[in-house]
Design an enzyme around this catalytic site. Structure first.
Site, PDB file in Angstrom:
ATOM      1  N   ARG A   1       1.585  12.327  -9.002  1.00  0.00           N
ATOM      2  CA  ARG A   1       2.066  10.949  -8.772  1.00  0.00           C
ATOM      3  C   ARG A   1       3.509  10.761  -9.235  1.00  0.00           C
ATOM      4  NH1 ARG A   1      -2.291   7.660  -7.368  1.00  0.00           N
ATOM      5  NH2 ARG A   1      -4.258   8.042  -8.444  1.00  0.00           N
TER       6      ARG A   1
ATOM      7  N   PHE B   1      -1.321  16.185   4.467  1.00  0.00           N
ATOM      8  CA  PHE B   1      -1.666  15.558   3.196  1.00  0.00           C
ATOM      9  C   PHE B   1      -0.440  15.560   2.282  1.00  0.00           C
ATOM     10  CE2 PHE B   1      -3.477  14.947  -0.997  1.00  0.00           C
ATOM     11  CZ  PHE B   1      -4.374  13.916  -0.740  1.00  0.00           C
TER      12      PHE B   1
ATOM     13  N   ASP C   1      -4.016   5.366   6.603  1.00  0.00           N
ATOM     14  CA  ASP C   1      -4.517   6.581   7.238  1.00  0.00           C
ATOM     15  C   ASP C   1      -5.464   6.156   8.373  1.00  0.00           C
ATOM     16  OD1 ASP C   1      -5.133   9.289   7.593  1.00  0.00           O
ATOM     17  OD2 ASP C   1      -6.504   9.371   5.918  1.00  0.00           O
TER      18      ASP C   1
ATOM     19  N   GLU D   1       0.830  -1.210   0.000  1.00  0.00           N
ATOM     20  CA  GLU D   1       0.000   0.000   0.000  1.00  0.00           C
ATOM     21  C   GLU D   1       0.866   1.262   0.000  1.00  0.00           C
ATOM     22  OE1 GLU D   1      -2.409   1.604  -0.634  1.00  0.00           O
ATOM     23  OE2 GLU D   1      -4.250   1.062   0.368  1.00  0.00           O
ATOM     24  N   ASP D   2       0.282   2.376  -0.405  1.00  0.00           N
ATOM     25  CA  ASP D   2       1.018   3.632  -0.370  1.00  0.00           C
ATOM     26  C   ASP D   2       1.014   4.228   1.038  1.00  0.00           C
ATOM     27  OD1 ASP D   2      -1.718   4.224  -0.438  1.00  0.00           O
ATOM     28  OD2 ASP D   2      -1.579   5.651  -2.093  1.00  0.00           O
TER      29      ASP D   2
HETATM   30  P1  5GP Z   1      -7.682   4.831   4.942  1.00  0.00           P
HETATM   31  O1  5GP Z   1      -8.801   3.883   4.683  1.00  0.00           O
HETATM   32  O2  5GP Z   1      -6.500   4.199   5.626  1.00  0.00           O
HETATM   33  O3  5GP Z   1      -8.152   6.054   5.661  1.00  0.00           O
HETATM   34  O4  5GP Z   1      -7.267   5.379   3.525  1.00  0.00           O
HETATM   35  C1  5GP Z   1      -6.076   5.095   2.909  1.00  0.00           C
HETATM   36  C2  5GP Z   1      -6.098   5.743   1.538  1.00  0.00           C
HETATM   37  O5  5GP Z   1      -6.392   7.139   1.616  1.00  0.00           O
HETATM   38  C3  5GP Z   1      -4.721   5.653   0.900  1.00  0.00           C
HETATM   39  O6  5GP Z   1      -4.551   4.451   0.172  1.00  0.00           O
HETATM   40  C4  5GP Z   1      -4.702   6.900   0.032  1.00  0.00           C
HETATM   41  O7  5GP Z   1      -5.283   6.601  -1.214  1.00  0.00           O
HETATM   42  C5  5GP Z   1      -5.576   7.884   0.755  1.00  0.00           C
HETATM   43  N1  5GP Z   1      -4.764   8.830   1.557  1.00  0.00           N
HETATM   44  C6  5GP Z   1      -4.723   8.945   2.892  1.00  0.00           C
HETATM   45  N2  5GP Z   1      -3.891   9.912   3.290  1.00  0.00           N
HETATM   46  C7  5GP Z   1      -3.361  10.439   2.157  1.00  0.00           C
HETATM   47  C8  5GP Z   1      -2.401  11.488   1.894  1.00  0.00           C
HETATM   48  O8  5GP Z   1      -1.837  12.143   2.776  1.00  0.00           O
HETATM   49  N3  5GP Z   1      -2.136  11.727   0.581  1.00  0.00           N
HETATM   50  C9  5GP Z   1      -2.711  11.043  -0.441  1.00  0.00           C
HETATM   51  N4  5GP Z   1      -2.356  11.379  -1.683  1.00  0.00           N
HETATM   52  N5  5GP Z   1      -3.603  10.054  -0.225  1.00  0.00           N
HETATM   53  C10 5GP Z   1      -3.923   9.749   1.056  1.00  0.00           C
END
Ligand code: 5GP
Length: 177
Positions: A163, A150, A101, A97-98
């Site tokens: 990206r 962010f 959050d 995963e990237d």
């Molecule tokens: P979660 O379900 O953990 O809240 O969401 C994770 C997803 O939210 C990540 O895979 C990403 O796509 C997006 N996301 C959360 N924080 C960031 C951030 O700081 N920057 C970006 N570009 N995407 C984020």
């Protein structure tokens, strides 16, 4: 790049960390039937750098998911836009995963994949925002922990932009206002 307020991790810092994670994964998955599952599109740069630092046989596959929620907030219910091509039954799955959050997306994804009876499921994430977590989920392999900001670059986007940036940076407020 004027839309970036500050660089958090340079390409050299990321490369160094990815190498270490690759070495650890190599050690942990010796003799296993490893399937690396990249989550499109955010993880693709991390994924492609990481696989080249792993020195044990592996299969690569990808999933694309989208949140049902209209807002930016994660809802924890994900829709599968592209599913795996291979069966993971009895195999050792490593989700790539990237960023984690709230953790809701990954928790749901793990649940879906768990129902397919893999031998194991772990998570490798480039970034982690522990402050925002809503479920009990920690990446097994982590690049960097960051505060609640962010970020974009190295695969991560804002409205499909940024990206391609080789580093991870904080998006300047004027870029999304
Ligand atoms: P979660 O379900 O953990 O809240 O969401 C994770 C997803 O939210 C990540 O895979 C990403 O796509 C997006 N996301 C959360 N924080 C960031 C951030 O700081 N920057 C970006 N570009 N995407 C984020």
């Amino acid at each position: 790049m004027e839309d970036i307020q500050r660089v958090l991790f340079t390409d050299e810092e990321i490369a160094r960390r990815v190498k270490e994670i690759g070495r650890q994964i190599t050690k942990d998955y010796q003799g296993k039937d490893l399937v690396l599952v990249g989550i499109l599109k955010g993880a693709i740069i991390f994924f492609s750098d990481l696989v080249r630092q792993i020195d044990t046989p592996l299969h690569m596959d990808f999933m694309a998911v989208s949140s049902y929620s209209e807002s930016h907030e994660s809802s924890g219910v994900v829709r599968i836009l592209k599913d795996l091509d291979v069966s993971i039954e009895g195999r050792d799955v490593l989700i790539v995963e990237d960023i984690v959050d709230t953790g809701l997306t990954l928790a749901y994804l793990k649940e879906i994949l768990q129902s397919r009876k893999p031998m194991s499921i772990r998570v490798a994430s480039l970034l982690d925002k522990p402050e925002r977590r809503q479920v009990n989920l920690q990446p097994d392999y982590l690049g960097f922990s960051i505060p609640d900001v962010f970020v974009v670059g190295y695969g991560l986007d804002f409205a499909e932009q940024y990206r391609y940036l080789p580093y991870v940076g904080v998006l300047a407020p004027q870029a999304y206002e």
